[in-house]
Design an enzyme around this catalytic site. Sequence first.
Site, mmCIF file in Angstrom:
data_model
loop_
_atom_site.group_PDB
_atom_site.id
_atom_site.type_symbol
_atom_site.label_atom_id
_atom_site.label_comp_id
_atom_site.label_asym_id
_atom_site.label_seq_id
_atom_site.Cartn_x
_atom_site.Cartn_y
_atom_site.Cartn_z
ATOM 1 N N TYR A 143 52.008 54.693 88.651
ATOM 2 C CA TYR A 143 51.425 53.539 89.349
ATOM 3 C C TYR A 143 50.521 52.776 88.394
ATOM 4 C CZ TYR A 143 48.803 50.874 92.846
ATOM 5 O OH TYR A 143 48.233 49.868 93.577
ATOM 6 N N ASP A 150 47.818 53.786 80.296
ATOM 7 C CA ASP A 150 47.065 53.327 81.455
ATOM 8 C C ASP A 150 46.113 54.460 81.841
ATOM 9 O OD1 ASP A 150 46.049 52.492 83.805
ATOM 10 O OD2 ASP A 150 47.961 52.150 84.816
ATOM 11 N N LYS A 191 38.275 52.070 87.440
ATOM 12 C CA LYS A 191 37.620 53.110 88.248
ATOM 13 C C LYS A 191 36.231 53.530 87.743
ATOM 14 C CE LYS A 191 41.929 54.876 90.215
ATOM 15 N NZ LYS A 191 41.964 54.476 91.602
HETATM 16 C C1 LIG Z 1 46.850 54.450 86.725
HETATM 17 C C2 LIG Z 1 46.398 53.266 87.532
HETATM 18 N N1 LIG Z 1 46.572 52.039 87.030
HETATM 19 C C3 LIG Z 1 46.175 50.947 87.691
HETATM 20 C C4 LIG Z 1 45.588 51.049 88.935
HETATM 21 C C5 LIG Z 1 45.142 49.826 89.676
HETATM 22 O O1 LIG Z 1 43.744 49.782 89.701
HETATM 23 P P1 LIG Z 1 42.993 48.948 90.829
HETATM 24 O O2 LIG Z 1 43.207 49.650 92.107
HETATM 25 O O3 LIG Z 1 41.562 48.933 90.368
HETATM 26 O O4 LIG Z 1 43.594 47.585 90.793
HETATM 27 C C6 LIG Z 1 45.382 52.310 89.491
HETATM 28 C C7 LIG Z 1 44.767 52.474 90.818
HETATM 29 O O5 LIG Z 1 44.747 53.510 91.413
HETATM 30 C C8 LIG Z 1 45.797 53.451 88.776
HETATM 31 O O6 LIG Z 1 45.633 54.680 89.265
#
Ligand SMILES: Cc1ncc(COP(=O)(O)O)c(C=O)c1O
Length: 459
Positions: A155, A253, A281
């Site tokens: 994700y 990521d 986060k």
């Molecule tokens: C690995 C990863 N990338 C991107 C995101 C997206 O972040 P946000 O919810 O702050 O947009 C998340 C959210 O859980 C994530 O876990």
Amino acid sequence: MATPAKPVPPLLEKTSQSARLFEEAAQCIPGGITANIKHFDPYPLFMESASGARMRDVDGNEYIDYNLCYGALMLGHGHPGVRRAVAEQWETMGSFVFGAPHALEAEMARKLIDLYPGIELIRFTNSGLEATMLAVRLARGWTEKRKIAKFEGHYHGGYDPMLINVQSRNRKRGERPRPVVDSRGVLDEYQDQTVVLPFNDWEASLEILEEEKNDLAGVILEPVQGGFIPPDPVFLRSLREWTNKQEIPLIFDEVKTGFRLGLSGAQGRYGITPDLTTLGKVLGGGFPVGAVGGRRAILETASPVHRGDVLSGNENQTHSRDVLFHSGTYNGHPTVLAAGLATISHLEYEGVFAKVEEATRLLRNGMEEILARWGCSGSTLGDGTIFNVMLSEQPVQNGTKRDAAYPCLRRELDIHLLERGIYIKPMNRFSLSTAHTPDVVAETLDRFEEGVKRLTGKE
Ligand SMILES: Cc1ncc(COP(=O)(O)O)c(C=O)c1O
């Protein structure tokens, strides 16, 4: 004589105010929630207050929080150091936001450059989603190629090109993952720009990558799938070596893993340096944030200095396509950076991070021991300060249904845990914070054991 344990009322009985608020919210908000992930059956619990490791819902039930805003709250709820930093920022700066550069931006940038081996320059965004979106644009801008490879089950935020194969699908042995859009409203065209790879399967990934390499602008992955399925070391190293050789940017990521697998994230933990890193986060200390860092040459493509960009209205502007455009009204928000810097500096005190890791180990070992004692096949899986409970006899490699990792038993256990005051989003991972002391872990294990006993019918 031992007093018999008091019966625990079922979730519906003890959360009637949540049910009411949910019904009211559903009148004006689709599904009653502002992010689809917050939904669960029968209805999500509405919270009223929180402190440290604990949250209280609108019915007055108290929970030990293991969701921690999906991992963001590494210091628990309302940490006094973060509160102080935010209050000080408001006092000394006199405003919440300038809409102009300020000193905290470079201060945070230097901090992240020091901590993350893959970061030489950095830009801030308001969410993890925006961070991965910018990282993908940087990779495309740098290589001038079209396709992005992502891994099945990973994700990267809820936007069109990344809402592909977020779900892991059952495949026959040897069958390749096929790009599939995972949301209504997302054009099928995005499938053509996306190459989907199987995580932790280097042989199969390599075959696909070799076929697609001439069109590939970048490879993006969660170095730890879903924050809890660790990478096979050979897989990760091979991916790094191959992308290096092909000069295709590798994007880690680290929105989940940043500051949760150590202060330098997964790249520090596993000793693999990506070309681009996304963070979010924990970096915001409880406020909305994201960041993209990486190799100087790639990040420099976003600099409008001496060139101008699409919005600069500069007559000397060469051509808007020479500069990679990135903007955002609230990027580098001083309150967010003050909270983030306070969070990081607390985590940097000697022994602080190690204590959270130790508490995580204690909890995982205790849970495994309880599962075994009550004859429930299962274990925990994760690294650093995040893990998940897998009620499965088989080892989990990448979360496809082939691994049979998520039987409905887990959902049932989660409801028993909520009833007993352990807050997790059903089926989601567990995250710990500095507020999860050994006492809190011991209390959790007592409640966990009660939940497992109920699950196995041995209560
Ligand atoms: C690995 C990863 N990338 C991107 C995101 C997206 O972040 P946000 O919810 O702050 O947009 C998340 C959210 O859980 C994530 O876990």
